[in-house]
Every structure is written in structure tokens, then in C-alpha cells.
Design an enzyme around this catalytic site. Sequence first.
Site, mmCIF file in Angstrom:
data_model
loop_
_atom_site.group_PDB
_atom_site.id
_atom_site.type_symbol
_atom_site.label_atom_id
_atom_site.label_comp_id
_atom_site.label_asym_id
_atom_site.label_seq_id
_atom_site.Cartn_x
_atom_site.Cartn_y
_atom_site.Cartn_z
ATOM 1 N N LYS A 42 -0.743 -8.203 -2.480
ATOM 2 C CA LYS A 42 -2.139 -7.748 -2.421
ATOM 3 C C LYS A 42 -2.113 -6.266 -2.734
ATOM 4 O O LYS A 42 -1.443 -5.485 -2.054
ATOM 5 C CB LYS A 42 -2.675 -8.004 -1.020
ATOM 6 C CG LYS A 42 -4.076 -7.534 -0.746
ATOM 7 C CD LYS A 42 -4.506 -8.103 0.609
ATOM 8 C CE LYS A 42 -5.944 -7.835 0.930
ATOM 9 N NZ LYS A 42 -6.180 -6.546 1.524
ATOM 10 N N TYR A 90 0.829 -1.199 0.000
ATOM 11 C CA TYR A 90 0.000 0.000 0.000
ATOM 12 C C TYR A 90 0.869 1.256 0.000
ATOM 13 O O TYR A 90 1.451 1.609 1.031
ATOM 14 C CB TYR A 90 -0.913 0.010 1.240
ATOM 15 C CG TYR A 90 -2.048 -1.004 1.237
ATOM 16 C CD1 TYR A 90 -2.161 -1.968 0.240
ATOM 17 C CD2 TYR A 90 -3.011 -0.997 2.230
ATOM 18 C CE1 TYR A 90 -3.199 -2.890 0.248
ATOM 19 C CE2 TYR A 90 -4.065 -1.912 2.240
ATOM 20 C CZ TYR A 90 -4.147 -2.859 1.246
ATOM 21 O OH TYR A 90 -5.176 -3.768 1.252
ATOM 22 N N ARG A 123 -15.155 -6.272 2.968
ATOM 23 C CA ARG A 123 -16.435 -5.579 3.087
ATOM 24 C C ARG A 123 -17.400 -5.862 1.948
ATOM 25 O O ARG A 123 -18.614 -5.924 2.151
ATOM 26 C CB ARG A 123 -16.179 -4.072 3.218
ATOM 27 C CG ARG A 123 -15.594 -3.702 4.555
ATOM 28 C CD ARG A 123 -15.025 -2.315 4.566
ATOM 29 N NE ARG A 123 -13.778 -2.213 3.827
ATOM 30 C CZ ARG A 123 -13.096 -1.093 3.647
ATOM 31 N NH1 ARG A 123 -13.554 0.026 4.150
ATOM 32 N NH2 ARG A 123 -11.957 -1.082 2.980
HETATM 33 P P1 FBP Z 1 -11.605 -4.764 2.304
HETATM 34 O O1 FBP Z 1 -11.907 -5.664 1.148
HETATM 35 O O2 FBP Z 1 -12.726 -4.731 3.285
HETATM 36 O O3 FBP Z 1 -11.172 -3.396 1.835
HETATM 37 O O4 FBP Z 1 -10.370 -5.423 3.073
HETATM 38 C C1 FBP Z 1 -9.072 -5.376 2.526
HETATM 39 C C2 FBP Z 1 -8.092 -4.718 3.487
HETATM 40 O O5 FBP Z 1 -6.773 -4.732 3.006
HETATM 41 C C3 FBP Z 1 -8.105 -5.347 4.869
HETATM 42 O O6 FBP Z 1 -7.273 -6.454 4.942
HETATM 43 C C4 FBP Z 1 -7.703 -4.195 5.736
HETATM 44 O O7 FBP Z 1 -8.273 -4.245 6.983
HETATM 45 C C5 FBP Z 1 -8.228 -3.007 5.014
HETATM 46 O O8 FBP Z 1 -8.424 -3.353 3.677
HETATM 47 C C6 FBP Z 1 -7.311 -1.826 5.113
HETATM 48 O O9 FBP Z 1 -7.848 -0.768 4.393
HETATM 49 P P2 FBP Z 1 -7.287 0.702 4.431
HETATM 50 O O10 FBP Z 1 -5.875 0.658 4.963
HETATM 51 O O11 FBP Z 1 -7.348 1.158 3.010
HETATM 52 O O12 FBP Z 1 -8.204 1.456 5.299
#
Ligand code: FBP
Length: 250
Positions: free
Chosen positions: A175, A144, A229
Site C-alpha cells: 500500500k 511509508y 477519508r
Molecule cells: P486514508 O485514505 O483516510 O488516508 O487512509 C489510509 C491510511 O493509510 C490509513 O490506513 C491510516 O490510518 C492513515 O492513512 C495514515 O495516514 P498518515 O500516516 O499519513 O497520517
Amino acid sequence: MQVNLDKITKNGKALFLAYDQGLEHGPTDFNEESVNPLKVLEIADSGFFTGLILQKGIAEKYFFNKNYQVPLIVKLNGKTNLIKDEDPYSPQICSVAEALSYGAAAVGYTIYIGSEHEPKMTAEFGKIEQEAEEAGIPVIAWMYPRGRNIPDEKDPKIIAYAARVGLELGADIIKIRYTGDPVSFNWVIRNAGEAKVVVMGGSKEDEKTFLERTSIVMDQGAIGLAVGRNIWQNPQPLKIAKKIAEIIWN
Ligand code: FBP
């Protein structure tokens, strides 16, 4: 050494259910059903998923020593969204050994590339990668881009960079966010090289958009999705899971 992904894939494809949002976002994501880990574990064990992503607390109290068939992926780091640090750091809160003791088939770790704290996360990840390789389990890197040095975390160029960093650091699966168009996403996949790519979900969208995006990312070479989600906030989680699985394993 190339680690075997068979335990968390089916015919080389993957659908992971993410349920670590309680730490990352707090209860705001939950309703009366999804606040209860047992309800989400039931969805995860429906046969549509090749992995369930949990933090250690839920892994220990709800998954360990129960009879779930879905493979467990333990997230080794995490943070709340209460600290408004522009440059995020997600500390390691679980070891590979501990994850294995809960029955983990794989482990996960978030790296915020571009954050001022990136060096701490790449260093922690390096150690985790080595320990996981010794244990023979795959490592999934949440790649990320985030922080003051990242003006736009949705920029396809920075997403491709994040994918490449995942490969360079030794992630088995990366991911990552979808770039928004097939051409730039194909470049992401090519930058990931031999590392496999799963696409993150994000906040809940309308089903049609989400399913179309699933087709696009699969066509471009992703091995699947890691989504939370968009499944358990759906009023019919198994119905949407089935539709996604049909696209992934078509
Ligand atoms: P979602 O499909 O609900 O977005 O989950 C993916 C994820 O990477 C989770 O593992 C993590 O909790 C969340 O998104 C983190 O999202 P962000 O850092 O963008 O708030």
C-alpha cells in the site's frame, strides 16, 4: 510460496475501505456519522469493497460474529499522532493468531522506511509474514517512507524504493502513495514486481481529482485502492464508492 489473494480481490482487483484513522489521527477525521463504527461498516458492506481495514478493538467489538460479507483485514500495528518523534515507530499490537480469531482474511502492517526505528519494524514484519504464510493469509505492507532521513516522503524515487523494499520483505500487497505522475508511478509498479500495489487515499480531495488519479494508477498497473477519508468523509459515500469501483473494474 505465492499466497492466494482471491478472498480480498475480485477478478484480481481490490478496493479496501480503511477505518483505522481513529488510532492514527484521533476523532478529528470524524463527524457525527463516521464516529460510529456501525455506520462505516454499513458502507464497507455495500458490495463495492473487497476488504475492510480495522484495528483489533473495532474488529472484536463490531465485526466479529456479525454477519458482514466484506472480508476483514486486521491492521497489526499502529500508533497515535500525539508522540512527536521525528523518527516514527509503529508497534505491533495484535498477533496474526488474534487477527485470525476475529475472522481476518488478511493482515496489514505499516513500515516507516528511513525511520531510525526501521529495523524494529522490518524484524516484526518478517515474523508476521512468516506466521501469515503458515496460516495461508496475505500480508499487506503499508510502505511509508518517513523520518529525519527522508527529506521528502513524496519524492517518487523514495516511493519506488519503498515499493521495492515491500517486495524484498515478502509483502503480498504493497500500500503506497501515488507519485504524482504516471511515468514515475509505472517505475514504482515495476519495482514492486510480483507484489501487488494498492494506492493509499490521503486526506479528502475533490471527487474529480480523486477519480482521475484512480484511472491513472489503474492504467499503470495498480490492482486498486485502499482508501478511507475520501469515502466516508464524502456526503454520499456509496455514490463515490460506486464511481471508484466502476473505474477499478471497468
Ligand atoms: P486514508 O485514505 O483516510 O488516508 O487512509 C489510509 C491510511 O493509510 C490509513 O490506513 C491510516 O490510518 C492513515 O492513512 C495514515 O495516514 P498518515 O500516516 O499519513 O497520517
